[in-house]
Design a protein around this motif. Structure first.
Motif, PDB file in Angstrom:
ATOM      1  N   ILE A 262       0.843  -1.198   0.000  1.00  0.00           N
ATOM      2  CA  ILE A 262       0.000   0.000   0.000  1.00  0.00           C
ATOM      3  C   ILE A 262       0.877   1.246   0.000  1.00  0.00           C
ATOM      4  O   ILE A 262       0.653   2.200  -0.749  1.00  0.00           O
ATOM      5  N   LYS A 263       1.918   1.234   0.843  1.00  0.00           N
ATOM      6  CA  LYS A 263       2.848   2.371   0.873  1.00  0.00           C
ATOM      7  C   LYS A 263       3.522   2.552  -0.492  1.00  0.00           C
ATOM      8  O   LYS A 263       3.702   3.675  -0.970  1.00  0.00           O
ATOM      9  N   LEU A 264       3.867   1.428  -1.095  1.00  0.00           N
ATOM     10  CA  LEU A 264       4.472   1.483  -2.423  1.00  0.00           C
ATOM     11  C   LEU A 264       3.498   2.087  -3.434  1.00  0.00           C
ATOM     12  O   LEU A 264       3.878   2.899  -4.288  1.00  0.00           O
TER      13      LEU A 264
ATOM     14  N   LEU B 135       0.576   7.211  -7.246  1.00  0.00           N
ATOM     15  CA  LEU B 135      -0.612   8.045  -7.397  1.00  0.00           C
ATOM     16  C   LEU B 135      -0.173   9.426  -7.862  1.00  0.00           C
ATOM     17  O   LEU B 135       0.431  10.189  -7.100  1.00  0.00           O
ATOM     18  N   PRO B 136      -0.433   9.773  -9.114  1.00  0.00           N
ATOM     19  CA  PRO B 136       0.161  10.980  -9.712  1.00  0.00           C
ATOM     20  C   PRO B 136      -0.328  12.294  -9.104  1.00  0.00           C
ATOM     21  O   PRO B 136       0.356  13.310  -9.214  1.00  0.00           O
ATOM     22  N   HIS B 137      -1.494  12.304  -8.475  1.00  0.00           N
ATOM     23  CA  HIS B 137      -2.056  13.568  -7.996  1.00  0.00           C
ATOM     24  C   HIS B 137      -1.630  13.912  -6.568  1.00  0.00           C
ATOM     25  O   HIS B 137      -2.080  14.914  -6.015  1.00  0.00           O
ATOM     26  N   LEU B 138      -0.770  13.072  -5.953  1.00  0.00           N
ATOM     27  CA  LEU B 138      -0.322  13.338  -4.591  1.00  0.00           C
ATOM     28  C   LEU B 138       1.052  14.004  -4.595  1.00  0.00           C
ATOM     29  O   LEU B 138       1.940  13.632  -5.362  1.00  0.00           O
ATOM     30  N   SER B 139       1.217  14.975  -3.716  1.00  0.00           N
ATOM     31  CA  SER B 139       2.520  15.608  -3.551  1.00  0.00           C
ATOM     32  C   SER B 139       3.398  14.722  -2.676  1.00  0.00           C
ATOM     33  O   SER B 139       2.892  13.841  -1.964  1.00  0.00           O
TER      34      SER B 139
ATOM     35  N   LEU C  16       3.856  -7.322  -7.442  1.00  0.00           N
ATOM     36  CA  LEU C  16       3.102  -6.089  -7.648  1.00  0.00           C
ATOM     37  C   LEU C  16       3.855  -5.103  -8.537  1.00  0.00           C
ATOM     38  O   LEU C  16       3.268  -4.486  -9.432  1.00  0.00           O
ATOM     39  N   LEU C  17       5.158  -4.954  -8.316  1.00  0.00           N
ATOM     40  CA  LEU C  17       5.931  -3.963  -9.070  1.00  0.00           C
ATOM     41  C   LEU C  17       5.886  -4.190 -10.583  1.00  0.00           C
ATOM     42  O   LEU C  17       5.635  -3.254 -11.347  1.00  0.00           O
ATOM     43  N   PRO C  18       6.119  -5.422 -11.072  1.00  0.00           N
ATOM     44  CA  PRO C  18       6.018  -5.631 -12.527  1.00  0.00           C
ATOM     45  C   PRO C  18       4.627  -5.296 -13.064  1.00  0.00           C
ATOM     46  O   PRO C  18       4.502  -4.745 -14.159  1.00  0.00           O
ATOM     47  N   ALA C  19       3.612  -5.627 -12.265  1.00  0.00           N
ATOM     48  CA  ALA C  19       2.251  -5.321 -12.712  1.00  0.00           C
ATOM     49  C   ALA C  19       2.030  -3.815 -12.791  1.00  0.00           C
ATOM     50  O   ALA C  19       1.379  -3.311 -13.718  1.00  0.00           O
ATOM     51  N   LEU C  20       2.569  -3.078 -11.820  1.00  0.00           N
ATOM     52  CA  LEU C  20       2.439  -1.622 -11.842  1.00  0.00           C
ATOM     53  C   LEU C  20       3.187  -1.022 -13.029  1.00  0.00           C
ATOM     54  O   LEU C  20       2.692  -0.107 -13.704  1.00  0.00           O
TER      55      LEU C  20
END
Length: 680
Positions: free
Chosen positions: A111-113, A118-122, A293-297
């Motif tokens: 979840i932290k990863l 999330l592009p809209h978060l600073s 998860l990382l490859p899927a992302l």
């Protein structure tokens, strides 16, 4: 537990059979021969959800009735959790076993990863969310491991995703279902299962339109099932408490939803290709989940963003605005614009002096529109009665009496959301030209008296209809009066002590010779709390109970219209209670000497008019002689109420009374002392 059930009907799952040689072996009915199968769709539609919720209502009712039967057989049987604690050991969300701890840690790392994608978060927002996540997880563990201390607990399936529900169909229409795989069994309030089913198995868009409809549908089914066993739903788990439990357990379901979506959104095709052996599945579940998860992302980033951003946005909103969240806004919008044809944009809570304003931005007919409301935060049970009153009187989709609805709209602000221990969302009266005033003339007093007559008449209509028909979707009239008779203000010793401290302070300051006698009041039959009870002699109505100038808002310079707010001190008392407390707290003795008889005659005339509009006779409820005589009974408690509010030693109440501009409180204390001198 299920086998030893006194032949209670099992209409929610397959029957289990004992195997004496090996009790660890599960032997169940093959329900597939009866036409049950896994659902034909993965994301459930409205009909599938209703069938699933009906099965849950049956499971939860089974749990309650089984517990009742066992308590009858064995007086020492407290509940299922105490009798079978190992049956409810939490195996997923817990720090008590290595599997659960590893599962949670793997999920939390991912979840932290995900926050980083999330592009809209600073960067600061991502750091803040990661820091908050552990607290959220700890709250989740606490909610899952232990039964609620506040709400009724039942057998909860605990893992209601689509592969644990088997449906029976008539053509393409689901008509029945059975639940399977109870290894995540929990002992929690019913809403845990209800929210689990809805959130894990439906889309964001579906919930926007149907969440509250399904909550009401479930509670209706739950009520009907309880009634089949001769049980009163209000006494077991009222709709009022059901909604409150929904707000309490919603955050835990949201984080569970994210946990589940992490795995499910990788897709069956990807999982099948990756997991050839059991060890791969274990590593994904409790080990290095990032490896998968990382490859899927990286390879399917757009799909991740499309699916997960709405999910994370809802979670983030619930952290930033714990008293009001997006799901509640959907219902608020629906009640405001009477349509589902809009696009939700965002919500904001805007501090405004001592109040909060809720701004919900939507796109309506391709135009950006801001909807603004007054938002009142609630804590504990202090505002329980106020939340209930708004639920039964102002959320009109649940109330069946049109005369009551019409009157209430002339008395109190429109309500769009009301849940105890959370918040109340009301129309912003200031936008409509209503405001508080600092002094009252006779015309203003007459406006309040007329409004009180409407408020009291609304209760009389509700009572009269309640004798022969159901006045509310989820309450009989007897349930409504039971809730209104609960004391929610003077329930804690420190509040009662503060009230008497204020009274004794006033007496010591103004009439010290009476201090000894008044000090005895707390332990006498004529103590303040005992006096705040429905009359056994005169007609009782729903009274506001705290009509200070702060709680009355007038419209226009002529003050010909007003609205009453802040109903937390409401109670069933004779109408004279509202009239006297209002007059004692807002007018002088000279004013009352001049206008009192005229005021009570005007009130009775206004009440008569309202009752006649409903083609009823006011004397069937209250004769004028009884009305006049009731003032003698009510005078003392009204004076006590006015004196306590105007002389509290609490700094907060001191500021309040300065703001309220109590009219000559010394006069009220003198009147009170005159009464006690005559009775000593």
């Amino acid at each position: 537990m299920v086998n030893d059930n006194n032949n209670l009907p099992i209409k929610w799952g397959a029957r289990h059979y004992k195997f004496e040689k090996d009790e660890t072996l599960l032997i169940l009915d093959d329900i597939s021969v009866d036409g049950f199968m896994l659902g034909k769709i993965e994301k459930l539609d409205l009909e599938h959800c209703k069938v699933g919720l009906k099965a849950l209502a049956r499971l939860h009712t089974f749990s309650i009735q089984l517990e009742n039967e066992k308590c009858k057989e064995n007086p020492n049987y407290i509940n299922h959790y105490n009798a079978y604690p190992s049956a409810f050991d939490e195996f997923l969300f817990s720090y008590k076993n290595k599997f659960a701890e590893s599962y949670m840690n793997a999920a939390m790392r991912c979840i932290k990863l995900s926050f980083d994608y999330l592009p809209h978060l600073s960067p600061n927002e991502r750091t803040e969310l990661k820091d908050n996540l552990q607290d959220t997880l700890n709250e989740l563990v606490e909610a899952m491991e232990h039964p609620s201390k506040k709400f009724k607990n039942v057998f909860c399936h605990g893992d209601i995703w689509h592969k644990n529900i088997m449906f029976k169909y008539s053509g393409e229409t689901p008509i029945e279902c059975n639940l399977i795989d109870f290894q995540a069994l929990r002992f929690l309030p019913v809403v845990h299962d209800v929210l689990f089913l809805i959130y894990i198995n439906t889309t964001h868009e579906f919930r926007q339109e149907n969440l509250y409809k399904l909550l009401e549908y479930y509670y209706a089914e739950f009520s009907n099932e309880l009634k089949t066993f001769g049980l009163n739903p209000y006494e077991i788990f009222s709709f009022h408490d059901f909604l409150e439990s929904y707000t309490e357990y919603l955050p835990s379901i949201k984080i569970i939803h994210i946990y589940y979506k992490q795995l499910h959104d990788l897709g069956d095709e990807y999982l099948s290709a990756e997991f050839k052996i059991k060890s791969d599945a274990l590593e994904l579940t409790i080990g290095n989940r990032e490896k998968y998860l990382l490859p899927a992302l990286e390879t399917n980033y757009n799909n991740f963003v499309d699916k997960m951003i709405p999910l994370y946005d809802v979670y983030i909103e619930s952290i930033r605005n714990p008293h009001i969240v997006r799901e509640e806004c959907f219902e608020i919008i629906r009640r405001k614009i009477h349509s589902d044809d809009y696009v939700f944009k965002n919500l904001q809570v805007l501090p405004n002096h001592s109040k909060n304003l809720l701004k919900i931005t939507i796109s309506l007919n391709e135009t950006i529109t801001d909807l603004k409301f007054f938002l009142k935060y609630l804590n504990d049970d202090f505002n329980r009665k106020e939340a209930f009153i708004y639920q039964i009187l102002s959320l009109n989709n649940l109330l069946s009496n049109t005369e009551v609805m019409s009157l209430i709209k002339q008395v109190m602000p429109d309500c769009y959301y009301s849940v105890n221990a959370r918040s109340i969302v009301l129309e912003n009266l200031e936008v409509k030209g209503f405001k508080n005033v600092r002094t009252l003339d006779y015309k203003s007093v007459d406006t309040v008296i007329k409004t009180l007559a409407k408020f009291h008449a609304a209760y009389l209509f509700l009572e009269q209809k309640g004798q022969t028909e159901k006045v509310h979707k989820f309450y009989d009239f007897s349930d409504i009066t039971s809730e209104l008779n609960k004391e929610t203000i003077y329930t804690k010793s420190k509040i009662v002590s503060a009230a008497y401290d204020g009274l004794l302070s006033a007496v010591n300051e103004l009439h010290p010779s009476m201090l000894s006698e008044i000090s005895k009041l707390r332990d006498s039959e004529e103590n303040f709390v005992n006096l705040l009870q429905p009359s056994e002699t005169y007609k009782n109505v729903l009274c506001h109970g705290n009509l200070t100038l702060e709680n009355i808002m007038f419209k226009g310079e002529d003050r010909s219209e007003c609205r009453l707010v802040d109903f937390k001190q409401s109670r069933l008392m004779p109408p004279s209670y509202d009239i006297l407390t209002f007059l004692y707290m807002t007018t002088t003795q000279n004013f009352r000497d001049q206008y009192f008889n005229q005021i009570i005659q005007s009130y009775y005339n206004y009440l008569t008019q309202e009752v006649q509009r409903a083609k009823l006779n006011v004397t069937d409820f209250l004769t004028f002689n009884d009305f006049k005589n009731s003032f003698n009974e009510i005078k003392v408690v009204s004076l006590l109420q006015a004196t306590i509010l105007s002389h509290s030693k609490n700094d907060k109440n001191k500021n309040v009374r300065e703001k309220l501009q109590f009219k000559n409180p010394k006069e009220n204390v003198s009147l009170l002392m005159d009464h006690y001198r005559n009775t000593v």
